[in-house]
Design an enzyme around this catalytic site. Structure first.
Site, PDB file in Angstrom:
ATOM      1  CB  CYS A   1      -0.919  -0.019   1.230  1.00  0.00           C
ATOM      2  SG  CYS A   1      -1.932   1.450   1.361  1.00  0.00           S
TER       3      CYS A   1
ATOM      4  CB  CYS B   1      -0.570   2.532   4.072  1.00  0.00           C
ATOM      5  SG  CYS B   1      -2.033   1.840   3.309  1.00  0.00           S
ATOM      6  CG  ASP B   2       3.209   1.163   4.343  1.00  0.00           C
ATOM      7  OD1 ASP B   2       2.697   1.646   5.376  1.00  0.00           O
ATOM      8  OD2 ASP B   2       3.056  -0.012   3.990  1.00  0.00           O
TER       9      ASP B   2
END
Ligand code: FAD
Ligand code: NAP
Length: 309
Positions: free
Chosen positions: A135, A138-139
């Site tokens: 992701c 997200c990261d």
């Protein structure tokens, strides 16, 4: 969980589930939506969406929040819990979660979507969350100004690479063929982006590091030559797997594990409908997921109406 008997239990709170919830809520059907993680599904993890009508550009979490708010405004109850089993209980269906909570409903809308596939190479599990990610939204921020790799050649790999270029120094897309699967529009953007490089006909053999990812062993399939690619992170986008394990024979699945249901969303089990990415279909998008949600909601309403429920 509640002792109430719901008209509809929607399993999964992605775009398909939330669209179904808005429609069943507006139809005054008592609706419970069960979500295992967080509402929005894959849409929540998408940085920017550019192909959802009405919004030239919208962030995934923003669109997720708007859908959730709209569903709640129509009286839909959202309960958090991972569904592990659905059984027939006479005329009703009993839904069980991993916490052994149960919900009873007259109809079920399955909308559990899909999950990213693993690459299945050494180091992938060891460095998960330590440089291996599924992701970018997200990261991505953890890799500011660093070099990263993206594995895959589909829409996800290319779109998320384009997103990563806003944060990182360099993205190398590693693809097993010499041609991308992604749509032309995304391809053109990637080919002209100076921060994106390609390793064609190549497969990651191993993810290596010390505590965190330091490098990838990449093999060229045509020459058999092995390259060491120094990167701080690797984002894996090699396709999706349908979230249907918990169905355990409740409805018929196709050869790839997707629920066999046509455009009408009807499954092999009367009273159970399938919407979104979980269903056998040609185009898996937010717009097709929300369309399915609406169709499934109306199908559930008709099912209940015919039985005078
Ligand atoms: P999902 O979005 O997968 O939602 C399913 C939900 O069910 C999840 O919230 C999950 O937690 C929940 N769930 C799963 N199992 C259980 C269980 N057992 N119990 C309870 N809850 C459960 N499409 C576009 O149109 N435009 C884009 O720009 C775009 N970008 C994308 C980028 C990426 C990286 C990816 C992976 C996909 C993208 N897509 C895009 C595709 C789009 O996100 C999906 O087609 C869409 O989200 C499918 O919606 P869904 O509701 O069917 O499933
Ligand atoms: P996908 O379309 O299935 O693509 C997966 C990619 O990974 C392919 O290029 C495939 O290679 C490669 N791959 C598969 N297994 C591999 C392995 N073991 N090792 C190395 N590479 C491997 O999956 P996706 O890109 O996640 O897309 C999923 C769905 O979401 C699609 O329907 C897509 O259209 C949709 N989506 C849409 C958007 C958008 O509209 N903007 C964005 C993201 C996703 P091959 O090409 O050789 O098969």
């Amino acid at each position: 969980m509640s002792e109430a008997i719901y008209d509809v239990a929607i399993i999964g709170g992605g775009p398909a589930g939330m669209s179904a919830a808005i429609y069943t809520g507006r139809a005054h059907l008592q609706t419970c939506m069960l979500e295992g993680l967080s509402t929005g599904g894959q849409m929540f993890n998408t940085a920017t969406i550019e192909n959802y009508p009405g919004f030239a550009r919208i962030d995934g979490p923003d669109l997720s929040q708007k859908m959730e708010t709209q569903a709640k405004e129509w009286g839909v109850e959202i309960q958090f819990g991972q569904v592990t089993e659905i059984q027939r209980a006479g005329e009703l269906f009993q839904v069980t979660t991993s916490d052994k909570e149960t919900v009873l409903a007259r109809t079920i809308i399955l909308a559990t979507g899909s999950t990213p596939k693993k690459l299945e190479v050494p180091g992938e599990a060891e460095f998960a969350g330590k440089g291996v990610s599924y992701c970018a939204t997200c990261d991505g921020a953890f890799f500011r100004e660093k070099d990263v790799a993206v594995v895959g050649g589909g829409d996800s790999a290319v779109e998320e690479s384009l997103y990563l270029t806003r944060l990182v120094n360099q993205v190398t897309i590693i693809h097993r063929r010499d041609r991308l699967r992604a749509t032309k529009h995304l391809q053109e953007r990637a080919f002209t982006d100076p921060r994106i490089e390609f390793l064609w006909d190549s497969e990651v053999e191993a993810i290596e590091g010390e505590g965190t990812v330091k490098q990838l062993r990449v093999k060229n399939k045509k020459t058999d030559g092995v390259t060491i690619l120094p990167v701080a992170g690797v984002f894996i986008y090699v396709g999706m797997r349908p979230n249907t394990e918990f169905l355990k024979g409740l409805v018929q699945l196709d050869a790839w594990g997707y629920v066999e249901a046509g455009e009408d969303t009807l499954t092999s089990m009367p009273g159970v409908f399938a919407a979104g990415d979980i269903r056998s279909k040609g185009l898996r998008q937010i717009v097709t997921a929300v369309a399915d949600g609406a169709v499934a909601a109306m199908a559930a309403e008709r099912y209940l109406g015919k039985r005078g429920l």
